[in-house]
Scaffold this active site. Structure first.
Site, mmCIF file in Angstrom:
data_model
loop_
_atom_site.group_PDB
_atom_site.id
_atom_site.type_symbol
_atom_site.label_atom_id
_atom_site.label_comp_id
_atom_site.label_asym_id
_atom_site.label_seq_id
_atom_site.Cartn_x
_atom_site.Cartn_y
_atom_site.Cartn_z
ATOM 1 N N HIS A 46 -5.878 -22.137 -53.119
ATOM 2 C CA HIS A 46 -4.673 -23.563 -53.369
ATOM 3 C C HIS A 46 -4.712 -24.207 -51.309
ATOM 4 C CE1 HIS A 46 -1.839 -20.602 -51.926
ATOM 5 N NE2 HIS A 46 -1.145 -21.706 -51.659
HETATM 6 N N1 UDP Z 1 1.265 -15.921 -58.412
HETATM 7 C C1 UDP Z 1 1.760 -16.225 -58.884
HETATM 8 N N2 UDP Z 1 1.133 -16.270 -60.372
HETATM 9 C C2 UDP Z 1 0.158 -17.488 -59.507
HETATM 10 C C3 UDP Z 1 -0.147 -17.074 -58.456
HETATM 11 C C4 UDP Z 1 0.060 -16.709 -57.232
HETATM 12 O O1 UDP Z 1 3.155 -15.625 -59.293
HETATM 13 O O2 UDP Z 1 -0.613 -17.632 -60.475
HETATM 14 C C5 UDP Z 1 2.240 -15.242 -56.684
HETATM 15 C C6 UDP Z 1 1.612 -14.192 -55.700
HETATM 16 O O3 UDP Z 1 1.586 -13.334 -56.151
HETATM 17 C C7 UDP Z 1 2.423 -14.378 -54.371
HETATM 18 C C8 UDP Z 1 2.926 -16.090 -54.863
HETATM 19 O O4 UDP Z 1 2.329 -16.760 -55.541
HETATM 20 O O5 UDP Z 1 3.261 -12.987 -54.451
HETATM 21 C C9 UDP Z 1 2.019 -15.939 -53.743
HETATM 22 O O6 UDP Z 1 1.929 -17.481 -53.806
HETATM 23 P P1 UDP Z 1 1.451 -18.853 -52.787
HETATM 24 O O7 UDP Z 1 -0.834 -18.030 -53.320
HETATM 25 O O8 UDP Z 1 1.165 -20.172 -54.129
HETATM 26 O O9 UDP Z 1 1.892 -18.994 -51.445
HETATM 27 P P2 UDP Z 1 1.415 -18.642 -49.614
HETATM 28 O O10 UDP Z 1 1.755 -17.172 -50.340
HETATM 29 O O11 UDP Z 1 0.456 -18.848 -49.432
HETATM 30 O O12 UDP Z 1 2.478 -18.915 -49.275
#
Ligand code: UDP
Length: 357
Positions: A206
C-alpha cells in the site's frame, strides 16, 4: 498525569492497543484518546478498537482529505483545540503518519511535552512522506521511545545527545501486541479454515511509492499474478491499492480479500509460508511469527532483519520478486535473535513516562 494520545491510522491502533492496555493499570496516568479520522473504513479502524478492546476515543476529528497538506493542516487545527480544552500534561504519538506529525506540531506550539513511540527509525529516503513525518516528530519530541538499538544509534548519529530530550531503547510495542493477542487470535479467528488455506504466500502492499507509480504497481501485480498458479497468494487489499489497481484496470489473479482485522492477520501470519509486503509493520511481524519476508521496497527502516537474511529487499523488479520468493521458500532462517525487546516495550514506555516527564 493526563496523556492525550493521538491516533489515526491502522498501525497506530495496534500500537495503541498494546500501550493503552498497560496504561490502564497505572493509577497515576489518565489517558484520553483522540482519533483524527485518517483511516475511517470499519475494517481499517473500528474492528481494531472492538477486537483489541482499545478504549473508545474521546474525540474523533473525522478528518479525511486527499491532499496531504489539507489533511495535516486540518488535523493540527483540530488537535490544537482539544489540547487547549483538555490541558494534557503530555501528548503521545505513534510512528510516522500525518496524524503523528500533526499531533506533534500542535503540541509543540502549545508547549505541551511530546512522547514519540517508535522514534529513531530512518529509511533515509527523503521522498517518503513517512520519513519526513518521523524526522520532524523526533526533532521536537521530549521523550523518544526507540523500538531497537539501531533506532537509538540513528538518533545519536543525528546529534540527539546534545538536544534537550530523552531517548532510550524501550523495545517494540508491536511485539507486545503480537505476543499478547496471539493466543486470543487462535480462539477467535476462523480465517484459515474459512478460506481453506494451507500452503500460501501472504501479500500486502500500500506504500505510495508503489501504488502511485503505475510502472511499479503493474510490475508488482505481474510478479505476484505469476506466482499464484504455483503458490497460492492471499492479498488483503488496502483501500488505497484497490483504488489505483482499479484506476489502471489491472487484474489481480490471486486470492484478494478485504483488509482483515488483527486477529485474522495474526492467523494468516502464523499459517503462511512467506510474507511479501511493503508494510513496515508486516516486515517485523513476519519475523515475530518466524516467516521469511520479501520486501517490495528499495530500502527499509528495519535493516537488522535484512542483515540477518530473513528479509530481502527486492523493490518492484518482477524477476527479482519471483526468484526471491522461490529462493526464500527453500531456505531456513534463524529467528531467535531478540531484537525487539521481548514484549516489555509498553511497560518500559510507561516507566519512562513516569521517570522523565
Ligand atoms: N494489518 C491488519 N490487517 C490487514 C493488513 C495489515 O491487521 O489487512 C496490520 C498488520 O498486521 C500490522 C499493521 O496492520 O500490524 C500494519 O499496518 P500497515 O501495513 O497499514 O502500516 P505500516 O506498518 O506500513 O505503517
Amino acid at each position: 498525569m493526563k496523556i492525550l494520545t493521538v491516533v489515526g491510522a491502522r498501525p497506530q491502533f495496534i500500537k495503541a492497543a498494546a500501550v493503552s492496555r498497560v496504561m490502564k493499570d497505572h493509577q497515576d496516568i489518565h489517558e484520553v484518546i483522540l482519533h483524527t479520522g485518517q483511516h475511517y473504513d470499519a475494517n481499517m479502524s473500528e474492528v481494531f478498537f472492538r477486537e483489541m478492546e482499545i478504549p473508545e476515543p474521546a474525540y474523533n476529528l473525522g478528518i479525511q482529505a486527499s491532499l496531504q497538506g489539507e489533511m495535516t493542516g486540518r488535523m493540527i487545527e483540530g488537535i490544537e483545540k482539544i489540547i487547549i480544552s483538555e490541558k494534557p500534561d503530555a501528548l503521545l504519538v505513534y510512528g510516522d503518519t500525518n496524524s503523528t506529525l500533526a499531533g506533534a506540531l500542535a503540541s509543540n506550539k502549545l508547549f505541551v511535552k511530546i512522547i514519540h513511540v517508535e522514534a529513531g527509525l530512518r529509511s533515509y529516503n527523503m521522498k517518503m512522506s513517512e520519513e519526513i513525518n518521523r524526522i520532524l516528530t523526533d526533532r521536537i519530541s521530549d521523550l523518544l521511545c526507540c523500538p531497537t538499538a539501531n533506532a537509538v544509534r540513528n538518533l545519536e548519529s543525528e546529534g540527539f545527545a546534545d538536544f534537550n530530550c530523552t531517548y532510550l531503547n524501550t523495545g517494540d510495542v508491536m511485539l507486545d501486541a503480537a505476543l499478547f493477542y496471539s493466543q486470543i487470535a487462535e480462539t477467535k479467528s476462523t480465517i484459515v479454515r474459512d478460506l481453506n488455506l494451507d500452503d500460501f504466500v501472504l501479500l500486502t502492499f500500500h506504500r505510495a511509492e508503489n501504488t502511485n507509480d503505475p510502472r511499479r504497481l503493474s510490475d508488482i501485480v505481474k510478479a505476484l499474478n505469476a506466482i499464484h498458479p504455483t503458490k497460492r497468494v492471499v492479498l488483503p487489499l488496502h483501500p488505497r491499492t484497490k483504488k489505483t489497481v482499479e484506476a489502471l484496470g489491472l487484474k489481480l489473479n490471486m486470492d484478494v480479500i478485504p483488509p482483515v482485522g488483527y486477529f485474522d492477520m495474526i492467523e494468516l501470519l502464523k499459517n503462511c509460508k512467506l510474507v511479501v509486503t511493503d508494510s513496515g509493520g508486516l516486515q517485523k511481524e513476519a519475523y515475530f511469527f518466524q516467516k521469511p519476508c520479501v520486501t517490495l521496497r528499495d530500502e527499509t527502516e528495519w535493516t537488522e532483519l535484512v542483515e540477518l537474511g530473513c528479509n530481502k529487499l527486492v523493490g518492484a523488479d518482477p524477476v527479482l520478486i519471483q526468484s526471491s520468493i522461490f529462493e526464500m521458500l527453500k531456505q531456513k532462517f534463524n529467528f531467535d535473535n531478540e531484537l525487539f525487546g521481548g514484549g516489555k516495550a509498553s511497560q518500559n514506555i510507561i516507566s519512562a513516562i513516569e521517570t522523565y516527564l
